[in-house]
Design a protein around this motif. Sequence first.
Motif, PDB file in Angstrom:
ATOM      1  N   LEU A 162       0.829  -1.218  -0.133  1.00  0.00           N
ATOM      2  CA  LEU A 162       0.390   0.171  -0.159  1.00  0.00           C
ATOM      3  C   LEU A 162       0.761   1.692   0.430  1.00  0.00           C
ATOM      4  CD1 LEU A 162      -2.808   1.136  -0.252  1.00  0.00           C
ATOM      5  CD2 LEU A 162      -2.503   0.589   2.357  1.00  0.00           C
ATOM      6  N   ASP A 163       2.674   1.157   0.192  1.00  0.00           N
ATOM      7  CA  ASP A 163       3.406   2.617   0.986  1.00  0.00           C
ATOM      8  C   ASP A 163       3.513   2.560  -0.276  1.00  0.00           C
ATOM      9  OD1 ASP A 163       2.881   2.395   3.183  1.00  0.00           O
ATOM     10  OD2 ASP A 163       4.355   1.516   3.484  1.00  0.00           O
ATOM     11  N   LYS A 164       3.367   1.470  -2.119  1.00  0.00           N
ATOM     12  CA  LYS A 164       4.379   1.800  -3.261  1.00  0.00           C
ATOM     13  C   LYS A 164       2.718   1.276  -3.745  1.00  0.00           C
ATOM     14  CE  LYS A 164       8.772   1.321  -1.589  1.00  0.00           C
ATOM     15  NZ  LYS A 164      10.495   0.774  -2.379  1.00  0.00           N
ATOM     16  N   PRO A 165       1.886   1.923  -4.210  1.00  0.00           N
ATOM     17  CA  PRO A 165       0.717   1.768  -4.664  1.00  0.00           C
ATOM     18  C   PRO A 165       0.882   0.841  -6.959  1.00  0.00           C
ATOM     19  CG  PRO A 165       0.137   3.733  -4.254  1.00  0.00           C
ATOM     20  CD  PRO A 165       1.604   3.239  -3.480  1.00  0.00           C
ATOM     21  N   LYS A 166       2.020   1.686  -6.944  1.00  0.00           N
ATOM     22  CA  LYS A 166       2.061   1.597  -8.619  1.00  0.00           C
ATOM     23  C   LYS A 166       3.080   0.533  -9.087  1.00  0.00           C
ATOM     24  CE  LYS A 166       1.384   6.494  -9.504  1.00  0.00           C
ATOM     25  NZ  LYS A 166       2.043   7.778 -10.083  1.00  0.00           N
ATOM     26  N   GLU A 167       3.432   0.044  -7.790  1.00  0.00           N
ATOM     27  CA  GLU A 167       4.744  -0.700  -8.037  1.00  0.00           C
ATOM     28  C   GLU A 167       4.346  -2.525  -7.188  1.00  0.00           C
ATOM     29  OE1 GLU A 167       8.212   0.035  -6.603  1.00  0.00           O
ATOM     30  OE2 GLU A 167       7.792   2.187  -7.067  1.00  0.00           O
ATOM     31  N   ASP A 168       4.048  -3.853  -8.670  1.00  0.00           N
ATOM     32  CA  ASP A 168       3.837  -5.033  -8.354  1.00  0.00           C
ATOM     33  C   ASP A 168       5.590  -5.241  -7.283  1.00  0.00           C
ATOM     34  OD1 ASP A 168       2.061  -4.982  -9.458  1.00  0.00           O
ATOM     35  OD2 ASP A 168       2.762  -6.074 -11.669  1.00  0.00           O
ATOM     36  N   ASP A 169       4.692  -5.787  -6.238  1.00  0.00           N
ATOM     37  CA  ASP A 169       5.790  -6.772  -5.315  1.00  0.00           C
ATOM     38  C   ASP A 169       6.090  -7.413  -5.509  1.00  0.00           C
ATOM     39  OD1 ASP A 169       7.215  -6.814  -2.829  1.00  0.00           O
ATOM     40  OD2 ASP A 169       6.158  -6.531  -2.091  1.00  0.00           O
ATOM     41  N   PHE A 170       4.290  -8.746  -5.681  1.00  0.00           N
ATOM     42  CA  PHE A 170       4.678 -10.173  -5.757  1.00  0.00           C
ATOM     43  C   PHE A 170       3.469 -10.706  -6.576  1.00  0.00           C
ATOM     44  CE2 PHE A 170       3.860  -9.784  -1.568  1.00  0.00           C
ATOM     45  CZ  PHE A 170       2.308 -10.182  -1.710  1.00  0.00           C
ATOM     46  N   CYS A 171       3.735 -11.800  -7.101  1.00  0.00           N
ATOM     47  CA  CYS A 171       2.027 -11.906  -8.113  1.00  0.00           C
ATOM     48  C   CYS A 171       2.165 -13.980  -7.269  1.00  0.00           C
ATOM     49  CB  CYS A 171       2.224 -12.430  -9.520  1.00  0.00           C
ATOM     50  SG  CYS A 171       2.292 -10.751 -10.173  1.00  0.00           S
ATOM     51  N   LEU A 172       0.212 -14.153  -6.848  1.00  0.00           N
ATOM     52  CA  LEU A 172       0.399 -15.550  -6.850  1.00  0.00           C
ATOM     53  C   LEU A 172      -1.202 -15.440  -7.570  1.00  0.00           C
ATOM     54  CD1 LEU A 172      -0.139 -14.923  -2.589  1.00  0.00           C
ATOM     55  CD2 LEU A 172       2.041 -16.127  -3.868  1.00  0.00           C
TER      56      LEU A 172
ATOM     57  N   HIS B  94       2.349 -16.661   4.211  1.00  0.00           N
ATOM     58  CA  HIS B  94       3.091 -17.043   4.141  1.00  0.00           C
ATOM     59  C   HIS B  94       4.326 -16.638   2.943  1.00  0.00           C
ATOM     60  CE1 HIS B  94       5.897 -21.254   3.140  1.00  0.00           C
ATOM     61  NE2 HIS B  94       5.525 -20.978   1.971  1.00  0.00           N
ATOM     62  N   LYS B  95       4.400 -16.073   1.574  1.00  0.00           N
ATOM     63  CA  LYS B  95       4.976 -15.353   0.893  1.00  0.00           C
ATOM     64  C   LYS B  95       5.805 -14.736   1.470  1.00  0.00           C
ATOM     65  CE  LYS B  95       6.425 -14.303  -3.614  1.00  0.00           C
ATOM     66  NZ  LYS B  95       6.439 -16.027  -4.677  1.00  0.00           N
ATOM     67  N   LEU B  96       5.364 -13.629   2.907  1.00  0.00           N
ATOM     68  CA  LEU B  96       6.489 -12.705   3.247  1.00  0.00           C
ATOM     69  C   LEU B  96       7.199 -12.946   3.940  1.00  0.00           C
ATOM     70  CD1 LEU B  96       3.631  -9.976   2.933  1.00  0.00           C
ATOM     71  CD2 LEU B  96       5.917 -10.125   2.051  1.00  0.00           C
TER      72      LEU B  96
ATOM     73  N   ASP C 171      -9.310 -16.805   4.531  1.00  0.00           N
ATOM     74  CA  ASP C 171      -8.283 -17.108   5.035  1.00  0.00           C
ATOM     75  C   ASP C 171      -7.604 -17.476   4.208  1.00  0.00           C
ATOM     76  OD1 ASP C 171      -9.569 -15.669   7.727  1.00  0.00           O
ATOM     77  OD2 ASP C 171     -10.415 -17.945   8.485  1.00  0.00           O
ATOM     78  N   ASP C 172      -7.418 -18.011   3.785  1.00  0.00           N
ATOM     79  CA  ASP C 172      -6.804 -18.615   2.510  1.00  0.00           C
ATOM     80  C   ASP C 172      -6.214 -17.857   1.949  1.00  0.00           C
ATOM     81  OD1 ASP C 172      -7.847 -21.261   2.981  1.00  0.00           O
ATOM     82  OD2 ASP C 172      -9.436 -21.456   0.969  1.00  0.00           O
ATOM     83  N   VAL C 173      -6.480 -16.697   1.534  1.00  0.00           N
ATOM     84  CA  VAL C 173      -5.690 -15.164   0.588  1.00  0.00           C
ATOM     85  C   VAL C 173      -4.496 -14.898   1.656  1.00  0.00           C
ATOM     86  CG1 VAL C 173      -5.879 -13.212  -0.447  1.00  0.00           C
ATOM     87  CG2 VAL C 173      -7.462 -15.053  -0.905  1.00  0.00           C
ATOM     88  N   VAL C 174      -5.038 -14.923   3.153  1.00  0.00           N
ATOM     89  CA  VAL C 174      -3.938 -14.144   3.960  1.00  0.00           C
ATOM     90  C   VAL C 174      -2.839 -15.161   4.050  1.00  0.00           C
ATOM     91  CG1 VAL C 174      -5.443 -11.974   3.999  1.00  0.00           C
ATOM     92  CG2 VAL C 174      -5.935 -13.970   5.604  1.00  0.00           C
ATOM     93  N   ASP C 175      -3.351 -16.332   4.289  1.00  0.00           N
ATOM     94  CA  ASP C 175      -2.236 -16.776   4.840  1.00  0.00           C
ATOM     95  C   ASP C 175      -2.320 -17.449   3.809  1.00  0.00           C
ATOM     96  OD1 ASP C 175      -3.600 -18.223   6.833  1.00  0.00           O
ATOM     97  OD2 ASP C 175      -4.234 -19.903   6.027  1.00  0.00           O
ATOM     98  N   ARG C 176      -1.691 -17.229   2.769  1.00  0.00           N
ATOM     99  CA  ARG C 176      -0.652 -17.648   1.856  1.00  0.00           C
ATOM    100  C   ARG C 176      -0.151 -15.906   1.174  1.00  0.00           C
ATOM    101  NH1 ARG C 176      -4.002 -21.068   0.577  1.00  0.00           N
ATOM    102  NH2 ARG C 176      -4.047 -23.538  -0.486  1.00  0.00           N
TER     103      ARG C 176
END
Length: 313
Positions: free
Chosen positions: A17-27, A44-46, A36-41
């Motif tokens: 949210l601090d860098k809203p123009k840049e992709d950080d990662f993709c899933l 895990h990625k972070l 819960d599934d989404v925030v779990d993944r």
Amino acid sequence: MAQIKVDGSLIVHFRSLDKPKEDDFCLELSRLYTYDDVVDRVAHKLGLDDPSKIRLTGQNCFSQKPKPRPIKYRGVDYLSEMLVHYNKTSDILYYEVLDIPLPELQGLKTLKVFFRHSTKDEVSVHNIRLPKQSAVADVINDLKTKVELSNADAEIRLLDVFYYKIYKIFPLDEKVENINDFYWTLRAEEIPEEEKNLGPNDRLIHVYHFKKDASRNDMVKNFGEPFFLLIHEGEILAEVKQRIQKKLQVSDDEFAKWKFAFLSQGEPDYLQDTDIVSSRFQSLGDVCAYGAWEQYLGLEHSDNAPERYPRNF
């Protein structure tokens, strides 16, 4: 726009949210994944142990920016609901890593408060986090532990500012849950000693900076930091000007270019040095009364100061 596969999955682009123009990662995620599934993944990625410290925000498909409000803890059932905006589906989500679990945070109220130092030309920003049933007095007490005050007995007031006008002084007993700092700017400041013991004929007035917009038929346009000023009965403009120049620390050469006017409903009535300022404000009620912000002493000059607040200030 989201590219949904035959099996209902899609690639979701996550951005801080601090860098809203840049992709950080993709899933690659299923549209039927639960909250819960989404925030779990994402956790895990972070490499984060506690998924409840993840807060997600959807995208406004029209502005291509984060929506103004984040997704509440388990506030939606499925990923598909996180991505939809009206009849469009995005493939971008914004994330934050919180310092406390989101369910706990949602029981608190966080206010962004701008504190203006009484003697220095400084403004500091503070995020005050309190239980929702707290009052403005609690905000002020918390702020006192974070800012430099002129003296140990200094009193602070909290103001509601919007488009360079002061609309409200918050009562100390007002609940923080009812305060909206999303569209309005909250400014805290010390109460000057002279304002604490007003005489029967003294008056506290609004003072705003303004200039005329030549492109809009010389319509008045406010800017800069609004403030209150104590004026005394019989005080002429020349005397008031001296106090304003000292308060704002404006050079003699620059101050000589300024014009002063009484404004009501956006119409300036220019004042001369010998005019008695208090006579223009005799019909006004309390400075906090509804509509009081539309009648003020205006300082007309060029806008050269840097922007130090949100645009709605």
